[in-house]
Design an enzyme around this catalytic site. Structure first.
Site, PDB file in Angstrom:
ATOM      1  N   ASP A  68     -38.654 -16.548  38.328  1.00  0.00           N
ATOM      2  CA  ASP A  68     -37.389 -15.998  37.831  1.00  0.00           C
ATOM      3  C   ASP A  68     -36.455 -15.796  39.020  1.00  0.00           C
ATOM      4  O   ASP A  68     -36.671 -14.906  39.845  1.00  0.00           O
ATOM      5  CB  ASP A  68     -37.664 -14.673  37.100  1.00  0.00           C
ATOM      6  N   TYR A 111     -38.446  -7.231  36.780  1.00  0.00           N
ATOM      7  CA  TYR A 111     -37.661  -7.157  35.544  1.00  0.00           C
ATOM      8  C   TYR A 111     -37.180  -8.559  35.202  1.00  0.00           C
ATOM      9  O   TYR A 111     -36.705  -9.286  36.072  1.00  0.00           O
ATOM     10  CB  TYR A 111     -36.462  -6.224  35.754  1.00  0.00           C
ATOM     11  N   LYS A 138     -26.751 -14.710  36.813  1.00  0.00           N
ATOM     12  CA  LYS A 138     -25.910 -14.001  37.799  1.00  0.00           C
ATOM     13  C   LYS A 138     -24.976 -14.949  38.589  1.00  0.00           C
ATOM     14  O   LYS A 138     -23.961 -15.349  38.060  1.00  0.00           O
ATOM     15  CB  LYS A 138     -26.789 -13.109  38.665  1.00  0.00           C
TER      16      LYS A 138
END
Ligand code: PLP
Length: 464
Positions: A260, A165, A292
């Site tokens: 990522d 994702y 994050k």
């Protein structure tokens, strides 16, 4: 696709909304009823809605160290940590103080400011990237990295992996086409086929499929994007040499390799997952994305990479990218303070806590006779409710999809009732913080036997 997996589980469990195994009476339930009036599903991000596990979500009023406190006054050991950012624990005094000081100086200027440069320098010092551009969400970071890769190479095709994702970017909300190297289909209504027509979705950890895609389309591939270690289908580490192979194939074909690290970056180690593979094996991604942890609980994210690639970005180069709140002084202060406190000692603590929790969970499930696999990627880990006799290791989204979801649902609710807040989906990594101490471990250990028994007793929906 992790989000999409959750979403599919959601659609299956749709009938269980507000009628799950645990009825939440009290202030949370009242707030949820109110939220449902004004927000679709009552939440601002789908997985929070508990649709994959049934029941209704808890509304949190505050958090401190390893604990969340809901509006009914219940305390929970937090194994979500805001989906990754809170590596120091909630409301870390130094972060709170830095943010309080920063806020008194104004909250956004729309001009360059000092903390954003310091945060960029910290990221550059910890990773192989030469330069970064700050943005506000991981979605923005991956979307911008892909635009930059396309602008730099003058090519359109993007290769991604099922189960990875990268935020809700149109071209990445894609489902695999009919053959390995064929073009993807939209993964959700609202994404036009044109937006995924330049995306190829391959099975994770399958180097042969990547070689086949390059053999068929090599000259048109702008980039390969992958999670540095997959965390959004549960924790699925890349098999030995997988990331290195992606890096090499990209180089041979003039494509860019985008790693990522929005989830893994600054969480699994000071240099992220790259610190565990690329740094050791001697390769670097062309572009990386972060989010994050680097925001310290505020909206901050980044993409960065090779100097010659980053030089194609506006205002230096022709590839446009911008953001009103990018590099926001409060968010960057929180992120910088968090990163400066995230020392080797902190990472050693995270590794130790993660290993302890994994061992406890595995022991309890084995004792109750529940088939399962505990898998880790650095200090990210998750529990797959698969039968190891059928799935000896979860290496791909197909493997992760073979979970006995009814067992996870029962386990989740039993843990929640005992005061342990797990990710409300079987397709998620679990997160710990450096504030998770012995008391936390005791709470988890005492909750486990009953939860494991509940998982053992659970029956698939529709069977008595
Ligand atoms: C969370 C996540 C994103 C998206 O970040 P948002 O801030 O939620 O937009 C992208 N990539 C990975 C690997 C993630 O875990």
């Amino acid at each position: 696709m992790g989000q999409l997996a959750r979403w599919s589980a959601t659609m299956e469990a749709v009938t269980s909304l507000d009628a799950g195994p645990v009825q939440n009476t009290g202030v949370s339930a009242a707030m949820f009823a109110r939220a449902l009036e004004v927000t679709p599903g009552g939440v601002n991000s789908p997985v929070r809605a508990f649709r994959a596990v049934g029941g209704s979500p808890r509304f949190m009023a505050r958090a401190s160290g390893p604990y969340l406190y809901d509006v009914d006054g219940n305390e929970y050991v937090d194994l979500v940590c805001s989906w990754g950012p809170m590596i120091l624990g909630h409301a870390h005094p130094a972060v709170v103080e830095a943010v309080q000081q920063a806020v008194t100086g104004g909250t956004s200027y729309g001009t360059p400011s000092v903390p954003e440069v310091e945060l960029a320098a910290e990221i550059v010092a910890r990773t192989p990237v030469d330069q970064v551009r700050l943005v506000s969400s991981g979605t923005e970071a991956t979307m911008s990295a892909i635009r930059l890769a396309r602008g730099f190479t003058g090519r359109d095709l993007v290769v991604k992996f099922a189960g990875c994702y990268h935020g809700h970017v149109d071209s990445l909300l894609a489902a695999a086409g009919s053959g390995v190297a064929t073009f993807a289909l939209p993964g959700t209504p609202g994404v036009p086929p044109g937006s995924t027509a330049d995306t190829i979705v391959l099975p994770y950890n399958n180097s042969a499929a990547v070689m086949e895609a390059f053999a068929s389309h090599g000259a048109q591939i702008a980039c390969v994007i992958t999670e540095a270690a997959a965390g959004n289908m549960g924790a699925v580490a890349p098999v030995d040499g997988f990331n290195a192979t992606l890096s090499r194939l990209c180089r041979e074909h003039g494509a860019l390799f985008i790693s990522d690290e929005v989830m893994t970056g600054f969480r699994v180690g000071r240099s992220g997952y790259w610190g565990l593979d690329g740094a050791v094996e001697g390769w670097s991604p062309d572009l990386m994305t972060f989010g994050k942890v680097m925001g310290g609980g505020f909206p901050a994210a980044a993409f960065g990479g090779r100097r010659d690639v980053m030089a194609r970005l506006s205002p230096v180069g022709p590839v446009y990218q911008a953001g009103t709140l990018s590099g926001n002084p409060i968010a960057t202060t929180a992120g910088l303070t968090t990163l400066r406190l995230a020392t080797d000692e902190i990472y050693a603590t995270l590794d130790r806590v993660a290993a302890t929790v994994q061992a406890l969970v595995s022991e309890a499930l084995s004792a109750a006779g529940v088939p399962h696999l505990v898998q880790a990627a650095g200090n990210l880990f998750s529990v797959f409710f698969v039968d190891p006799a059928e799935v000896p290791a979860v290496r791909s989204f197909d493997d992760a999809s073979r979970q006995q979801l009814h067992r996870f649902r029962a386990f989740f609710h039993a843990m929640l009732e005992a005061g342990v807040y797990l990710p409300p989906s079987a397709f998620e990594a679990w997160f710990v913080s450096a504030s998770h101490d012995d008391r936390v471990i005791d709470v988890i250990a005492s909750a486990l036997p009953k939860a494991a028994a509940a998982a053992a007793a659970a029956r698939p929906e529709g069977t008595g």
